[in-house]
Enzyme design. Structure first.
Site, PDB file in Angstrom:
ATOM      1  CB  ALA A  63      -0.820  -0.071   1.440  1.00 54.40           C
ATOM      2  N   GLY A 102       0.809  -5.129   1.080  1.00 52.92           N
ATOM      3  CA  GLY A 102      -0.449  -5.188  -0.131  1.00 52.92           C
ATOM      4  C   GLY A 102      -0.023  -5.648  -1.571  1.00 52.92           C
ATOM      5  CD  GLU A 105      -2.084  -7.736   2.609  1.00 50.98           C
ATOM      6  OE1 GLU A 105      -1.838  -6.652   2.427  1.00 50.98           O
ATOM      7  OE2 GLU A 105      -2.880  -8.145   3.692  1.00 50.98           O
TER       8      GLU A 105
HETATM    9  N1  3HC Z   1       4.529   3.392  -0.179  1.00 50.12           N
HETATM   10  C1  3HC Z   1       4.799   4.676  -0.257  1.00 50.12           C
HETATM   11  N2  3HC Z   1       6.381   4.998  -0.689  1.00 50.12           N
HETATM   12  C2  3HC Z   1       7.207   3.763  -0.706  1.00 50.12           C
HETATM   13  C3  3HC Z   1       7.020   2.402  -0.479  1.00 50.12           C
HETATM   14  C4  3HC Z   1       5.592   2.478   0.120  1.00 50.12           C
HETATM   15  N3  3HC Z   1       4.849   1.167   0.206  1.00 50.12           N
HETATM   16  N4  3HC Z   1       8.057   1.800  -0.518  1.00 50.12           N
HETATM   17  C5  3HC Z   1       8.988   2.557  -0.769  1.00 50.12           C
HETATM   18  N5  3HC Z   1       8.445   3.828  -0.793  1.00 50.12           N
HETATM   19  C6  3HC Z   1       9.354   4.873  -1.472  1.00 50.12           C
HETATM   20  C7  3HC Z   1      10.389   5.240  -0.455  1.00 50.12           C
HETATM   21  O1  3HC Z   1       9.858   6.172   0.565  1.00 50.12           O
HETATM   22  C8  3HC Z   1      11.484   6.122  -1.328  1.00 50.12           C
HETATM   23  O2  3HC Z   1      11.025   7.171  -1.697  1.00 50.12           O
HETATM   24  P1  3HC Z   1      12.047   8.544  -1.797  1.00 50.12           P
HETATM   25  O3  3HC Z   1      12.885   7.963  -3.051  1.00 50.12           O
HETATM   26  O4  3HC Z   1      11.525   9.557  -1.936  1.00 50.12           O
HETATM   27  O5  3HC Z   1      13.026   8.223  -0.610  1.00 50.12           O
HETATM   28  C9  3HC Z   1      11.354   5.314  -2.697  1.00 50.12           C
HETATM   29  O6  3HC Z   1       9.923   4.615  -2.560  1.00 50.12           O
HETATM   30  C10 3HC Z   1      12.377   4.184  -3.064  1.00 50.12           C
HETATM   31  O7  3HC Z   1      12.355   3.115  -1.564  1.00 50.12           O
HETATM   32  P2  3HC Z   1      13.570   2.657  -1.143  1.00 50.12           P
HETATM   33  O8  3HC Z   1      14.639   3.760  -1.153  1.00 50.12           O
HETATM   34  O9  3HC Z   1      13.463   2.169   0.206  1.00 50.12           O
HETATM   35  O10 3HC Z   1      14.169   1.650  -2.113  1.00 50.12           O
HETATM   36  P3  3HC Z   1      14.850   0.269  -2.207  1.00 50.12           P
HETATM   37  O11 3HC Z   1      15.101  -0.031  -3.575  1.00 50.12           O
HETATM   38  O12 3HC Z   1      15.969   0.281  -1.284  1.00 50.12           O
HETATM   39  O13 3HC Z   1      13.774  -0.798  -1.544  1.00 50.12           O
HETATM   40  C11 3HC Z   1      11.640  -1.587  -1.202  1.00 50.12           C
HETATM   41  C12 3HC Z   1      12.578  -0.828  -2.224  1.00 50.12           C
HETATM   42  C13 3HC Z   1      12.191  -2.873  -0.616  1.00 50.12           C
HETATM   43  C14 3HC Z   1      10.356  -2.021  -1.718  1.00 50.12           C
HETATM   44  C15 3HC Z   1      11.507  -0.948   0.012  1.00 50.12           C
HETATM   45  O14 3HC Z   1      11.127   0.541  -0.264  1.00 50.12           O
HETATM   46  C16 3HC Z   1      10.331  -1.433   1.237  1.00 50.12           C
HETATM   47  O15 3HC Z   1      10.808  -1.975   2.060  1.00 50.12           O
HETATM   48  N6  3HC Z   1       9.075  -0.589   1.104  1.00 50.12           N
HETATM   49  C17 3HC Z   1       8.241  -0.742   2.076  1.00 50.12           C
HETATM   50  C18 3HC Z   1       7.379  -2.235   1.748  1.00 50.12           C
HETATM   51  C19 3HC Z   1       6.489  -2.245   2.998  1.00 50.12           C
HETATM   52  O16 3HC Z   1       6.531  -2.078   3.933  1.00 50.12           O
HETATM   53  N7  3HC Z   1       5.158  -2.497   2.322  1.00 50.12           N
HETATM   54  C20 3HC Z   1       3.889  -2.612   3.131  1.00 50.12           C
HETATM   55  C21 3HC Z   1       3.319  -1.429   3.166  1.00 50.12           C
HETATM   56  S1  3HC Z   1       1.914  -1.166   4.146  1.00 50.12           S
HETATM   57  C22 3HC Z   1       0.759  -2.332   3.537  1.00 50.12           C
HETATM   58  O17 3HC Z   1       0.757  -2.753   2.328  1.00 50.12           O
HETATM   59  C23 3HC Z   1      -0.412  -2.452   4.163  1.00 50.12           C
HETATM   60  C24 3HC Z   1      -1.618  -3.434   3.615  1.00 50.12           C
HETATM   61  O18 3HC Z   1      -1.323  -4.524   4.333  1.00 50.12           O
HETATM   62  C25 3HC Z   1      -2.983  -2.772   3.599  1.00 50.12           C
END
Ligand code: 3HC
Length: 686
Positions: A63, A102, A105
């Site tokens: 998400a 998400g 999911e």
């Molecule tokens: N939402 C919004 N922005 C996100 C994001 C997300 N889920 N994931 C990454 N970004 C953004 C980062 O803030 C970053 O922004 P910036 O360049 O402005 O600083 C950009 O995307 C690139 O991210 P990274 O620097 O972390 O890039 P990497 O290549 O090192 O890593 C990744 C990529 C492994 C996908 C890492 O970004 C990550 O772990 N993201 C989060 C994953 C996560 O936690 N997902 C669950 C979200 S909550 C959810 O899904 C709820 C659901 O169950 C309803």
């Protein structure tokens, strides 16, 4: 076709490609693109099956975290998922990069999942103080069983595609680089086979097998109690998986939604989401343009093979960068190398690396007895004794030896980087790289810019930090920089307060309950009382402990007594030493204090110091201070760091608390001008 969603039909297979850089997060426009694509393919009678694939570096990363806490926009995630799941045509998720949260999911909604071997899948929401709120807690247990689901979802650990295949989390592997073709072929095969494709929600065997076995959950809770302490999300995740076992699918989904809502509105999750973005924000330096040249760092020299130098070296060899390790004597060099080898061997025993890898890493270290070995290296890091004279001498010599353009770094934790730089003919190449002990473990790297440090040297250091898996925080020069300066008042107040009545055990308990792993007195015992405050000229509390032979855990106990398993217990001897020292100092006792008073006494001054660090421009932003406290001092992540926490307490309350302390204890507690101003304006630290 929209900017984000691309639709093509190839021989009966509809391919929906989403391309929303950087990570295809499921924000409003992506949700709209998905909705449009699936509606279109549902209506297109030539389409028999659908492949869902992403452009760019990854499948959906989850998400869009930046949308949480804001008013909902466009179709909700659940609405889009329902549309996909209710469709009559098989849907195949084609995964590369990371399918997370998400994103995974969404893959679970599909009828099948195919991934390239380098892909990873997982549900890391717990790291944001959340739970998988789009069906992940109900569907994953149906695939891998509740026990493995508990482990995977509460740890947030991503799983590589090959392992995911073995666990059933993906159904097939594609050839690397041929995901689209292989996914289309997979879809054709499914159609040709013509067998019904069960949805994950309809699989019952794994959850039914666990029904009536509450011990699965009670045992897990018990085993993980220490790891989960203070966090809200793990318990809600466990409850969701219990629901997956005990309730039917729709009732389980309802329970998941309730428990998700509880988390998404919690302070803990707000703090953890703030930390997620904060870790990335600290690399953004306003006065350094994105195109600032980055210097290549192919070789590193480390001067000093003590605990710090050894740990620092490990960071580089871990990522394949060779290190020349310099010491003054063969003995010191042998000892240092021995400790590094022991650390690697311990990792090998825990199964983290092979014996061959231990040898490979050791082979990347070239031991040397003279500074001359540093002549051709790209980066030299000094990690010698913390004395200005010694450091200046070392930098003067290195200046004569290192090649032009090499970066010269000091690992000093308190000293003036400008003065050290002035000992060289090239202050523009000098920078502070302050690692935290143990340097191969702690994730913080304070990058200290001197007055003359070149921007390309700073940009290189920030980039290098990421290469070695650290989170860089940029600081300007002042004694202690950000993290040590910030935390000094906590230690000082703990030592002052213990003379005024509360016992070390009360104070440590309040810090533990706040979320620190150990309190300041237990920490002193671990480090050793003879280490901190060494060389004091007047009588000190620690000096009294050392004189009495109480050096901490290593000898005779310190503030605590220890049994043979190092289990601490209160020490009457320690209390007697404290009482005697308080008498010597003529300190009056305060009478009974509430835990809240102890907390305010120790942590409000930290917030106040943070405000001073900000107003002096030592740190760029409040978030830099918070990240430094979390990564360098294990400040509990669900508190968001001292500045975020101060916002949740309310700055007026902190100012009032500091004023009371100032009236009773003296001017050290006077609130910083910035803190007073923000409180007055009704603002928080941004
Ligand atoms: N939402 C919004 N922005 C996100 C994001 C997300 N889920 N994931 C990454 N970004 C953004 C980062 O803030 C970053 O922004 P910036 O360049 O402005 O600083 C950009 O995307 C690139 O991210 P990274 O620097 O972390 O890039 P990497 O290549 O090192 O890593 C990744 C990529 C492994 C996908 C890492 O970004 C990550 O772990 N993201 C989060 C994953 C996560 O936690 N997902 C669950 C979200 S909550 C959810 O899904 C709820 C659901 O169950 C309803």
């Amino acid at each position: 076709m929209t900017d984000i969603a691309h639709f093509t039909v190839e021989d009966g297979i509809g391919v929906l490609k989403i391309d929303s850089p950087p990570v295809n997060a499921l924000g409003v426009n992506v949700r709209k693109g998905l909705q449009e694509g699936f509606r279109r393919f549902a209506a297109d009678s030539t389409v028999q099956a659908i492949v869902l694939i992403c452009g760019g570096r990854t499948f959906f990363a989850g998400a869009d975290i930046s949308e949480f806490g804001k008013p909902p926009q466009g179709p909700g995630l659940q609405e889009v998922f329902d549309l996909i799941e209710a469709g009559a045509k098989p849907v195949i998720a084609a995964i590369h990069g990371t399918a997370l949260g998400g994103g995974y999911e969404l893959a679970l909604i599909c009828h099948a999942r195919i991934a390239v071997p380098s892909a990873k899948v997982g549900l890391p929401e717990v790291n944001l103080g959340l739970l998988p709120g789009a069906g992940g807690t109900q569907r994953l247990p149906r695939i891998v069983g509740p026990e493995l689901a508990l482990d995977l979802i509460t740890s947030g650990r991503p799983v590589g595609a090959k392992q995911a295949l073995a666990m059933g989390m993906v159904d097939a592997l594609a050839e690397e680089g041929r995901l689209r073709e292989d996914a289309i072929a997979f879809a054709r095969k499914l159609i040709a086979e013509g067998r019904p494709l069960p949805r994950v929600r309809d699989r019952q065997d794994k959850v039914e097998a666990a029904r009536g076995k509450p011990e699965i959950f009670s045992k897990f809770r018990q085993q993980q109690a220490r790891t989960f302490r203070g966090f809200k999300a793990p318990e809600n995740i466990i409850k969701c998986i219990e629901a997956a076992v005990d309730l039917d699918f729709d009732a389980g989904m309802k329970r998941e939604a309730e428990l998700f809502r509880e988390l998404v509105t919690s302070t803990e999750s707000a703090a953890q989401r703030y930390v997620f973005f904060g870790e990335r924000e600290t690399s953004k330096i306003p006065d350094i343009a994105p195109d600032t040249p980055i210097l290549p760092i192919r070789t590193v020299g480390v001067i000093g093979a003590g605990t710090m130098g050894g740990g620092i070296s490990m960071n580089f060899v871990n990522v394949g960068i060779p290190v020349t390790l310099v010491e003054m004597s063969q003995d010191a060099l042998d000892r240092g190398l021995g400790v590094i080898r022991k650390n690697y061997e311990a990792s090998a025993r825990r199964g983290k690396m092979t014996a061959a890898q231990v040898d490979e890493r050791m082979a990347l270290i070239t031991p040397s007895l003279g500074l001359d070995a540093l002549a051709h290296l790209d980066l030299v890091i000094e990690a010698v004794y913390e004395s200005m004279d010694v450091k200046k001498d070392v930098f003067g010599k290195v200046d004569q030896i290192a090649r032009p353009g090499a970066i010269l770094a000091t690992n000093t934790s308190y000293l003036d980087v400008n003065e050290i730089a002035a000992a060289t003919s090239r202050p523009e190449s000098v920078i502070g790289l302050h690692f935290f002990s143990p340097a191969n473990v702690m994730r913080l790297l304070e990058v200290v810019r001197g007055e003359k440090t070149d921007t390309s040297v700073i940009a290189t250091a920030m980039k290098l930090a990421k290469t070695i898996g650290k989170v860089p925080v940029l600081a300007r020069v002042c004694p202690g920089f950000i993290a040590n300066r910030l935390m000094t008042p906590r230690g000082r107040q703990a030592e002052a307060l213990v003379l005024q009545g509360p016992s070390p055990y009360d104070i440590d308990r309040v810090m533990y309950d706040y979320g620190f792993a150990v309190g300041p007195f237990q920490m002193s015992d671990i480090v050793g009382l003879d280490v901190i405050g060494r060389g004091a000229t007047e009588r000190t509390l620690r000096g009294d402990f050392v004189a009495a032979g109480r050096l901490g855990q290593k000898k005779n106990g310190g503030f605590y007594n220890y049994d043979e398993n190092r289990t601490p217990s209160p020490s009457p001897e320690a209390l007697a030493l404290i009482a005697d020292f308080a008498k010597h100092k003529g300190v009056a006792t305060l009478g009974a204090l509430a835990d809240a008073d102890i907390l305010a006494r120790l942590l409000y001054p930290v917030v106040n110091e943070g405000a001073k660090i900000l107003e002096e421009g030592i740190a760029l932003r409040a978030v830099d201070i918070d990240i430094a406290a979390i990564m360098g001092y294990n400040w509990p992540v669900y508190r968001g760091g001292p500045m975020f926490w101060a916002n949740t307490v309310g700055l007026p309350k902190i100012v009032e608390g500091l004023r009371k302390l100032e009236a009773r204890e003296g001017p050290a507690f006077a609130p910083a001008a910035l803190l007073v101003r923000l409180a007055h304006e009704g603002k928080g630290f941004a």
